[in-house]
Each structure stands twice: as C-alpha cells, then as structure tokens.
Design a protein around this motif. Structure first.
Motif, PDB file in Angstrom:
ATOM      1  N   VAL C  90      94.978 123.107  15.808  1.00  0.00           N
ATOM      2  CA  VAL C  90      93.721 123.098  15.067  1.00  0.00           C
ATOM      3  C   VAL C  90      93.817 122.118  13.892  1.00  0.00           C
ATOM      4  CG1 VAL C  90      94.400 124.971  13.502  1.00  0.00           C
ATOM      5  CG2 VAL C  90      91.987 124.669  14.081  1.00  0.00           C
ATOM      6  N   GLU C  91      92.680 121.588  13.477  1.00  0.00           N
ATOM      7  CA  GLU C  91      92.641 120.683  12.326  1.00  0.00           C
ATOM      8  C   GLU C  91      92.275 121.479  11.075  1.00  0.00           C
ATOM      9  OE1 GLU C  91      90.099 117.349  13.060  1.00  0.00           O
ATOM     10  OE2 GLU C  91      91.132 116.826  14.923  1.00  0.00           O
ATOM     11  N   ILE C  92      92.992 121.256   9.989  1.00  0.00           N
ATOM     12  CA  ILE C  92      92.661 121.954   8.749  1.00  0.00           C
ATOM     13  C   ILE C  92      92.435 120.924   7.637  1.00  0.00           C
ATOM     14  CG2 ILE C  92      93.299 123.779   7.128  1.00  0.00           C
ATOM     15  CD1 ILE C  92      94.948 125.067   9.247  1.00  0.00           C
ATOM     16  N   PRO C  93      91.183 120.624   7.352  1.00  0.00           N
ATOM     17  CA  PRO C  93      90.871 119.588   6.366  1.00  0.00           C
ATOM     18  C   PRO C  93      91.357 119.970   4.975  1.00  0.00           C
ATOM     19  CG  PRO C  93      88.891 120.289   7.566  1.00  0.00           C
ATOM     20  CD  PRO C  93      89.990 121.234   7.921  1.00  0.00           C
ATOM     21  N   LEU C 144      96.350 118.260   7.601  1.00  0.00           N
ATOM     22  CA  LEU C 144      96.977 118.849   8.775  1.00  0.00           C
ATOM     23  C   LEU C 144      96.157 118.611  10.051  1.00  0.00           C
ATOM     24  CD1 LEU C 144      99.120 120.603  10.068  1.00  0.00           C
ATOM     25  CD2 LEU C 144      98.058 122.604   9.042  1.00  0.00           C
ATOM     26  N   ASN C 145      96.710 117.786  10.912  1.00  0.00           N
ATOM     27  CA  ASN C 145      96.133 117.477  12.229  1.00  0.00           C
ATOM     28  C   ASN C 145      94.758 116.806  12.193  1.00  0.00           C
ATOM     29  OD1 ASN C 145      98.343 118.501  13.625  1.00  0.00           O
ATOM     30  ND2 ASN C 145      97.496 120.584  13.661  1.00  0.00           N
TER      31      ASN C 145
END
Lengths: 476, 417, 250
Positions: C90-93, C144-145
């Motif tokens: 998952v992407e965590i802005p 992150l991602n």
C-alpha cells in the motif's frame, strides 16, 4: 480498532491546564464605556485611541453576533466577562518578571531566556491582558526593527499605529473584530524597515490565566518595501469548567516586494469530551499584499472548544502571492469552522490553500474558504486542496469552499477528499511490527506533512509533539 | 400580485390574502421559517430577486379540465394538463404533500401556491415526455407535478419547455418524485431560455428508495434567467447520478443548487457539472453532499468544471461536503478556467483557425455530458438544442412555431422507443 | 523441526468459505512453495497467517514454535518474526520510507531487548542494504511506496525484510509485475537471507520464480486445501500437465 481504545488514543490529556498563581489586577465583569475608559487609562493611552475604542464600542452595540458558522454553542454573555486582567506587578525588565510567570513559560516549553535566545528567537509573552516581557528588543532596534507590545507602540509610535491599525481589518469588519477594537488589551506590534531581513524568528506567546477573563489581543505587523519577517504565535489556557472568550485581531501589511510568514500553534484549552469548558476562539486575521509581496499563513489548530477563524489575504498588488497552510484537529467535543479567504485583485496574483482537517471522537471540523478572482485580476491562479481525515464514527468533517471567478484568463482549482484512515495502510504498518497507536499517529503525521514543512523547524517539532499529544493520549 | 407581499407575513395571513386552501398552511409555515429569498441568500444571489419579487404580475391559477388523448406526450399549458398519452395515469390531488425540510423556500412556496398537484404515473409505458408551455406574458404561475414509479421498473422522463410568448412571467414549478425500491428513473431536462423569456424557478425533490436509481441530466442553454434547486434523499444502496450542462450567454443567470443526502448505507452518488459561460453570463453551482450517520459505506463524488469564455463571464462554485460518518469515500473537485491552451495550440498547429479550434474544444467539452444519453433520438435532440444556441440559429424558435419541424424532430421519439 | 504449523484451518472472507481445513507444516530453514490455480485460496492463506482484518478464522489453529498465534494482534505476530511481502504494497503519503522503517526496526529491537538504533546508525544500514538491492538513494526519503513502480515496491519489500530479520518469510506473488532485472535483484535479495535458520513460504501462481528461489518442498493448494506435497520435481509436472493433473481435493 476497538472504539474505546480509539477514544482513549485520541483523547490526549490537556497538559497545559495549570493555573499560574500570581496576583492579578482584574476589573469586575461587564462592559460599558467606563470599562473601556479604564482599560485605556491603565494602558496610559492618548485620547485619540480612547476615542477610537469608544467609536468601535458604539458600532459593536449595533451589530449582531454572526451565526453562519457550522458551530453549536451556548450564547456568550458579554456582560459576564472581565475585560481586563493583569499581573499586579508590571515588569520593566526580565529581572522584574514574576518568577512564577517565567516558571509557567518554561512549563509550557517557552523559556523566555536561554533556550529561545540560543535559538535566536525574540519572544513577546502576553499573560491575560498584558505583555509581560519582550526579549531581544535591543538587538532588533539596531536594525531599525520595532518589536514591542501594542500598548507601547500606541504610546511610542502613534504615527505608525494611526496609519495602519484598522487599515486591513476595519473596526466594524465583523462583530468580534468590533468588540476587539473596543476592548483590546494587548498584543504585539512589529515594523520591519525597507529592505531589511529580520535576522531572527519573532514570537509571541499568549496565555489566558485569570478566571472569567476574555483575551482580546491585537497584533499589527508592517513589513516595509522589500523586507522579510517570520512571526510565530502560540497560546494556551488553564483548564476551567466555564467557557472563556478569545477574540483577537491580526493585521498584516506586506508592502511592495515584502514577505511575511505568520505561523500559529493554537493550543487553547479545548474543554472536556462533553463539551464543558474550553476557549471560544473568534479571531479575525487578514493581510494585504502590495505588488510582488507575499503573505503566508500557517496554522496548527489543536485547541479551543470553538474555533472561528479565517486568516485571509487581500492580493491587491500585481504578482502578489497568498498562502494558507492549515492543520485543524477536533477531538473530544471540539468544533472548528476555519479556513481562509483569498481575494485576488491584482494581475497574475496567485494563491495556494492546503487544509488538513482531522476529526476524532465527537469533534466537528469544517473547512470554509473563499477564493475570489476579481474582474481585473487577469491571469490570477488559485490551487486549493482540502482533505479530511475521520477517526471514529461520531465525528464530522465538512468542506465548504466558495469559488468565484470573474477572470477568463485565470484558473481556480479545488480538490477535496474525505476518508478515514485506510485499513490497508494501518495493517501494512502493523505487519511490520508497529503498534496500532503508533501506526495511526504515523499516518496522521503523513497526512499533515505538507503543512508541517511550512513551519519554522523548532515549531514544526512542537507542532508534531502537540499533535501526538492531542491524538494519542498515553502513547509517547 | 407581488411576491414581495409575502415578506414578513404569517402563514395564516398569506393564506387569506392569496386565497389558499387551509391545508397549504404547513407549506407556508415551511416557507416562512426559511429566510426570505433576496440578494443575501446564497441560492438567490444572482437571481435578480428584486425585479422578481417587486414586479406586479397577474397570477394564473390553473383550472384542470378534460385531458385530451395525445399520441406521445403529456402537454401542460400554463399549468393545465391539456393532453396525455394512454399509458400514463393522471390524477389531480387537492391535498398538498410537500416534503418537510426542503432547503429551498421556493419549493415550499410553489407547493403553497399551486393547486392541485398533477400526479403522473406511467403505468403502461416506460417513457414519459412532459412538454411545458407558457403562453401568458407578465404572469405569475405556480404548479407542481408528482411522478410515481412502480418497484422494479425503469422509466425515462423527458422534459422540454416552450415559453417564447411568456415574456416577463415568473414560473414556480417543480417535480416531486418517489423512485420506488429497485426502480430506475432516468430524467432528462432540456431547457433553452431566451433573454425575453420567462424566469423559471424549478424546485425538485427526489426520494430514492432502497436499491433505486435516479439518473438526472439537465441541459440549460441560452441567455435567460433560471434557477433549479434539487434535494435528493438516498435510501440504502440507492444511487443518484446527476449531470448538469450549462451553456449560458449574454446576461444569463443560471443556477444549479442541489443537496444530496445520503441516509441509507451503501448509497452512492456522483455529480458532474459543466458550465460554459459566454459574454456576461453568470453560472452558479452550489451543491452539497451530506452523509448522515446512518449511511456508512457511502461513496460520493462531485465535480464541477467551468469555462469562462469572455471578460464579463462569472462563475461561482460551491461544492460542499458535510459528513457525519467515517466509513465512506467522498471527494469533490472544482476548476474554473479557460479552454486548455495546449489543446488549442495543438489544433492550431494543424492548421485549424483559432475560432474554429475553440469551437471544437467547447463542443468536445459539452459533448461528454450529451453523449451519455443512451437514447439516440433524445441525444440528437439535445445536440440540436445546444447547437441552436451555440451557432445562434433560431432553431428552437423554429421548433416552437413550425409544427412540421417539431413533429419531424420529435416524431422519431415514440413512447415505445 | 517444524517452525510454523497450520492445523485444519478454516477461514472465511466475508460470507465466503475459502480455506476448508487446510493443513501445512513448515520446516525450519527450508523453502516451501505453495502453488495453485487462481481462487484456490493462496492469498487468503498468507492473510490468515498474518492476521489480516479481511479474514475470519472459523476453525483450526496456527502454531508458531508450538504456540498459537491466532489471538495475537498483527504487530505481535510481526514482532514474533513473521514477515509478509505483500502482493500489492500500500502507498502511504507523507510517511517517509526511512522514518517508517526505523520505527519498525526499533520496535523489533525493543521487543528483543536490544537498544534502539539512532538515526545515523539506522540510515547507514538502510543505505547499504538499499544499495545491494539496486535501489536509488532517493527511495529512502520518499513517501512509503508512493509513486513507486511495481519493481520498486517489491524491492522495497525485500529491503524491509532484510532490515527486520524475520524468521518466517511469506512471499505473496513476489514476481508479479517484475521485469527480468528486477526479478533477479529481488530473488538475489531473498537468497541472501537463506541461512538454514530462516523459513520461506513462496506463494505463487507461476513456476517462474522457482527457477530463482529453489524450493525444498512444493505444496499444491486447490479449493482451500493442500492436496499434494512433493519435492522440487513437482514443478516440472505442474508445468507440463497443469493443476488438473494433481489429485482432486478430498
């Protein structure tokens, strides 16, 4: 996450709720012309200032309290508030400042002396109605910078005050501004001479201490042609069962090519989870930008039972720039109706709005913002991004932008999203061994990052810690 | 009668002065409880309320009579149903059933002033065409329609307006619709207003039952003044899909004001508005999505795009989210600007003249909302309405005066298509 | 010796029963591969082991070093040494890669009774590890991602794996969306972790990845159960004859 745990996690205890035990000089509650004359006399003001106050008071009496905000609160009884309270000993220098006040400030993490001096920050501290200490004035004077309490400025720089006070926020701008104009007790005045870069961060710390007291400070910052200043304010209040009113006015003037950076960390007492107690915060903040000037507002709002404030920019000069960066947290039973107004009048003006709202427990968080592109603001541009994060199912998040454009060459862009913390994100962090509350806090920080990066470094650290405290409770 | 006389009156007083049936008192109470529409009320900010409320107009009270058979549509002339096709059950209801709590005071007012409510229930047809005709100048006309749907059915409603003779008139009309559970209502409103035409204030209310779908597309063209307000309430798993295309010219004032209320869980709404404003036209998009605590798993998206083509054009956009539950997905976006300069340049670099390139881009911008109409004939019809205003042809006037033309254009749209 | 034992596990996703009494024992220090057709329950199996919120366990047990982990929170399972490389990270802005991983590494260190790493120590190690995986230095400070390509995301998963020193490593479709270079870098990263102590569970639809990470055991998952267990030779049979050739679920 179980709801109780979440609630515990987000009901960070208010740690600044102590009372400073100092002798206060306080007028009895109530407001009439006599009280205003008393304030003016206490401040040793010239007659013209008293006349202006009385004029504002007369107008205020004809005005009505506004109720368009998405706020629900018990009506304010303006006659039950005391409009002046001051520590009995008026300090002349730091050595004379009541040690209890100094101790209070270090408790708040605002040591007036060593620390901020080491960091090169000049501090003005206002307890209740009086500015108790301004540091670094001498060093600033050498550059021609004026940094003093507004009361001193009225006495010492009447021409500047007469010229600029009420020039951005007219005394009858709104109900609370009119009240402030009549009864303002202290605040800060800053003047930066032409082509001068203020060599240090300027900072004011406000604290409501006395019981039943309102705080009505007034801040005026004038950045002359080609100058630069970064100004920060912080605030706190003791834990009390009844509501206290704070109605401040801030006016910023950025002349041609000048830049003002104004940062706020607002941590007034928020009341308890049933909505008992807490500060009613009704604030008017506005700045005007001349040609090529820039005003940047950054606010981190974690406190107050009620917040009603819209730091605004009038982009009058061509190529001027307005910015608004905001993190507003409402937890417990807090309500915030906050945002900005960007009024584009000059050509090629541009504005940016980044607003992050976080609601938890029974908190209600409203973004309200106006972007207005005037017919002559050819090529004006605005970009707004307003995101809301909800934690728990009893809170609310509301986004009310007003976007008006009269310019066929301009561009207004607004985006908003509302969501909860994604289960997927939370799970990912937990799978890596990070505890649930830490994971929530990490995601919330990430959510606010674009705003925190706008704060001066020392304040970014403070803001981050404050957010953690507000949202995480026992988690350290 | 002057609408301004309604100001600062009690419901009873108004009922007496305007000769209204006592059962309209609740609607009047609702009207009086809301702020009287004027320049200060957001919804009516650009509606020239002073002219509308302070001008003396002849009040028309529609007298319903015999309804003649009509091969394909319901024709309502000055609020009177004159003809209707076989498959539509028609009733006139004396008692009023205004929904309480509608945000628009003119919704309640039109309920109070109208008599009786026209109830349309397409029982044996799946398309319902309603043609509104206004023939009286300087008139004040109020009438309301209610559309009933049956569970598990799908109905297409098409509304059109002919009002060239009603110069100076103020029309308060609106539709209340109940989309039954598992039913689908597709509703297309096609309205071209000229500057000398009537001022139409439409105020609608739609209640969408469980699993029901409301799909509304409005096409507002021309130089006149009009305002449409809409409140939609969504039950569990209900869907609302709203699309608005506005092409306004000259001194036009066009407002689209909506409140979409998610009351049931898993409800879903999307809304897209496009305003193309030419000359001194003003467009207002004021749209609230409210997600109540009872509506977890809601999905709500809203988008407004406006293009200002000339110096005098003005867009006010207020997309709003009011949310009381955390388990949802909601977003809105709004952009106001000009035609994409890159696209414009691209076309010009291929040898297309600037004006022509602009037209291409405007048509492309508008077409995304027109082309979503599935029915080929209706789609063609909207295209014609748009182009008639866009190219300044008197196409619409032609439709109205020349029956051959109209029959021709409408002929292909049969009730069974 | 078995490190992770899955006993007759039954699990639902929503209303649907996916795992239907699955038994599997992972031998310490070995590489196990789970293969199976789409919809067999491969991803559900990995989600069940790490305690994903989508999964509702209705029966059976999972034992790590002989202790049941079913009542454990996801972070507790992670701290006990279970690591899942997600199929879709998952992407965590706004959360920087370094800040996130340092928090995770220090949580693990505290759990093991070790001192926390300070920022400088941590960054040094992270940079070194990232380099061996062929990651660009800026990946460390990015969110992150967020905006990572498929290959970058998978390398980032391996980076975390190497920094966290887990005991049981679940690799869910680790090769999906990877080009040949990324695949090589990722499998080298995985192979570098093999030390005879760590246990791997490679979950895959295709046999391609097994050319790079040589398995000791192959388990065939069909309709929520392990229907066959064999050695590496099973890969060729599956390649040739497909999943149909393996005995139907009992």
């Amino acid at each position: 996450m179980a709801q109780e745990e979440l609630n515990q996690a987000v009901s960070g205890e208010y740690t600044l709720g102590f009372e400073i035990d100092i002798e206060q000089d306080t007028v009895p509650p109530g407001l009439d012309e006599g009280v205003i004359a008393f304030i003016s006399r206490k401040k040793d003001e010239p007659q013209w200032m008293l006349d202006l106050r009385l004029k504002a008071f007369a107008k205020w009496q004809q005005m009505e309290e506004p109720h368009w905000g998405h706020l629900d609160y018990t009506p304010i009884d303006y006659q039950s508030i005391s409009y002046f309270s001051a520590p009995k000993q008026a300090p002349e220098s730091l050595d004379e400042v009541d040690p209890k006040i100094l101790e209070a400030y270090s408790k708040l993490g605002i040591p007036l002396e060593e620390q901020k001096q080491l960091q090169g920050i000049a501090v003005d501290a206002v307890v209740d109605s009086v500015s108790v200490k301004t540091t670094f004035s001498k060093e600033l004077e050498a550059k021609g910078i004026i940094f003093c309490s507004i009361s001193e400025a009225i006495r010492d720089y009447p021409e500047l005050i007469q010229k600029y006070m009420f020039s951005v926020v007219p005394m009858t701008d709104n109900y609370f501004a009119a009240l402030n104009s009549a009864v303002f007790t202290d605040g800060t005045f800053v003047y930066i001479p032409p082509n001068t870069r203020c060599p240090m961060e300027l900072s004011t710390y406000f604290r409501i201490n006395a019981l039943n007291t309102g705080q009505f400070e007034r801040t005026l910052i004038v950045a002359d042609t080609g100058s630069y200043v970064s100004y920060n304010e912080g605030c706190s209040a003791p834990t009390r069962d009844e509501n206290q009113l704070h109605a401040a006015v801030v006016e910023l003037i950025a002349m041609d090519d000048a830049e003002i950076k104004y940062s706020t960390i607002q941590n007034w007492y928020p009341g308890d989870e049933n909505g008992k107690g807490g500060i009613y915060n009704f604030v008017t903040k506005r700045g005007i930008c001349e040609t090529n000037a820039k005003i940047s507002w950054t606010q981190v709002e974690t406190g107050s039972a009620i917040t009603w404030k819209y730091p605004s920019c009038i982009l009058k000069g061509d190529n001027s720039v307005g910015e608004f960066y905001s993190v507003a947290v409402t937890t417990l039973a807090q309500q915030a109706d906050t945002g900005t107004k960007m009024i584009h009048l000059g050509k090629n003006t541009s504005s940016t709005i980044i607003s992050k709202g976080i609601s938890a427990m029974k908190g209600q968080n409203t973004y309200r913002g106006l972007v207005k592109i005037g017919a002559h603001a050819e090529g004006a541009r605005n970009y707004s991004e307003c995101d809301s994060l909800l934690i728990g199912d009893r809170c609310g998040a509301h986004t009310f932008p007003y976007l008006e454009s009269k310019d066929p060459h301009g561009q207004v862009e607004h985006e908003a999203t509302t969501s909860k913390i994604s289960d997927e994100q939370l799970f990912y962090l937990r799978q890596r061994g990070i505890g649930e509350e830490d994971a929530v806090s990490m995601i919330v920080h990430g959510f606010c990052k674009d705003v925190f990066t706008q704060l001066p470094m020392e304040y970014a650290v403070e803001a981050k810690a404050l957010l953690e405290l507000t949202l995480e409770g026992s988690v350290g | 009668m002057k609408l301004a006389t309604l100001r600062d009156r009690t419901p009873e007083l108004i009922a007496g002065e305007w000769g209204l049936h006592p059962d309209r008192i609740p609607a009047l109470e609702a009207f009086c409880a809301l702020p009287f529409p004027d320049k200060k009320s957001e919804t009516y900010r650009y509606a020239d309320t002073q002219e509308i409320f302070d001008t003396e107009r002849t009040r028309i009270i529609p007298q319903q009579g015999e309804v003649a058979p009509d091969p394909r549509r319901v024709v309502i002339v000055d609020g009177v149903v004159v003809s209707a096709p076989d498959g539509v059950a028609i009733a006139f209801e004396e008692t009023d059933a205004a929904t309480k709590g509608h945000f628009d005071p003119l919704y309640s007012l039109s309920h109070a002033l109208s008599a009786p409510t026209i109830v349309l229930h397409p029982t044996e047809v799946d398309t319902l065409e309603i043609q509104h005709r206004y023939t009286q100048p300087d008139a004040l006309l109020a009438y309301r329609i209610r559309i009933e749907t049956t569970a598990n059915t799908s109905v297409q409603v098409y509304e059109s307006f002919f009002d060239a003779q009603a110069t100076g008139s103020v029309i308060l009309y609106g539709i209340d619709v109940r989309v039954a559970r598992d039913a689908t209502l597709r509703w297309i409103k096609n309205q071209t207003l000229g500057s000398t035409h009537s001022r139409v204030f439409a105020s609608h209310y739609a209640d969408v039952g469980e699993n029901g779908t409301l799909d509304l597309s409005t096409y507002d063209f021309g130089s006149g003044q009009g305002l449409a307000t809409l409140e939609v309430v969504l039950d569990a798993h209900a869907i609302s899909s709203l699309h608005h295309l506005v092409y306004a010219t000259e001194q036009a004032r066009r407002g689209t004001v909506s409140r979409v209320i998610h009351r049931g869980h898993h409800s879903h709404s999307d809304q897209v508005a496009k305003n193309i404003l030419r000359h001194d036209a003003r467009g207002i998009f004021d749209a609230l999505i409210k997600v109540e605590h009872s509506a977890p798993k809601t999905i709500a998206h809203q988008n407004n795009q406006a293009v200002l083509l000339d110096e005098g054009a003005y867009m006010a956009s207020k997309p709003q989210l009011e949310i009381y539950i955390d388990d949802l997905e909601a977003s809105h976006g709004s952009t106001t600007g000009q035609l994409d300069p890159k696209a414009l340049f691209y076309l010009r670099s291929r040898g297309i003249g600037e004006e022509e390139a602009k037209k291409m881009l405007i048509l492309a911008f508008a077409n995304t909302l027109i082309d979503r109409i599935e029915d080929k004939v209706l789609r063609e019809w909207i295209h014609q309405s748009f182009e008639a205003v866009y190219y300044g042809q008197s196409h619409v006037a032609c439709l109205e005066t020349c029956h051959g033309c109209e029959e021709n254009a409408l002929g292909a749209f049969s009730v069974n298509s | 010796m078995s490190i992770l034992e899955i006993k007759n596990i039954k699990a639902n996703i929503g209303e649907k029963n996916i795992l239907k009494g699955l038994n599997l024992s992972l031998e310490k220090g070995k590489v196990h591969a789970i293969m199976g057709p789409n919809g067999a329950g491969k991803s559900t199996l990995s989600k069940t082991i790490v305690g994903h919120y989508d999964v509702d366990v209705t029966g059976g047990d999972i034992l790590l070093r002989g202790e049941s982990i079913l009542e454990m929170e996801p972070e507790e399972r992670a701290l006990e040494g279970i690591f899942l490389s997600f199929q879709h990270p998952v992407e965590i802005p706004g959360v920087s890669n370094a800040y996130f991983l340092r928090t995770a590494v220090n949580a693990k260190r505290v759990h093991e009774g070790k001192e926390e790493l300070n920022a400088a120590e941590f960054l040094r190690e992270m940079k070194k590890t990232a380099e061996t995986l062929g990651m660009k230095p800026e990946m460390i400070s990015r969110s992150l991602n967020e905006g990572f390509s498929g290959g970058e995301k998978k390398r980032n998963e391996i980076l975390q794996m190497q920094m966290l020193h887990p005991d049981v490593i679940l690799l869910d479709e680790i090769d999906s969306g990877l080009d040949i270079d990324a695949l090589r870098a990722v499998s080298e990263g995985i192979n570098a972790m093999k030390d005879g102590e760590r246990t791997f569970l490679v979950i895959t639809h295709y046999s391609r990845i097994l050319d790079y990470i040589e398995p000791d055991y192959i388990h065939v998952l069909k309709d929520g159960q392990i229907v066959h267990t064999g050695g590496p030779e099973l890969v060729a049979q599956l390649e040739e004859k497909g999943y149909e050739s393996i005995g139907a679920a009992g």
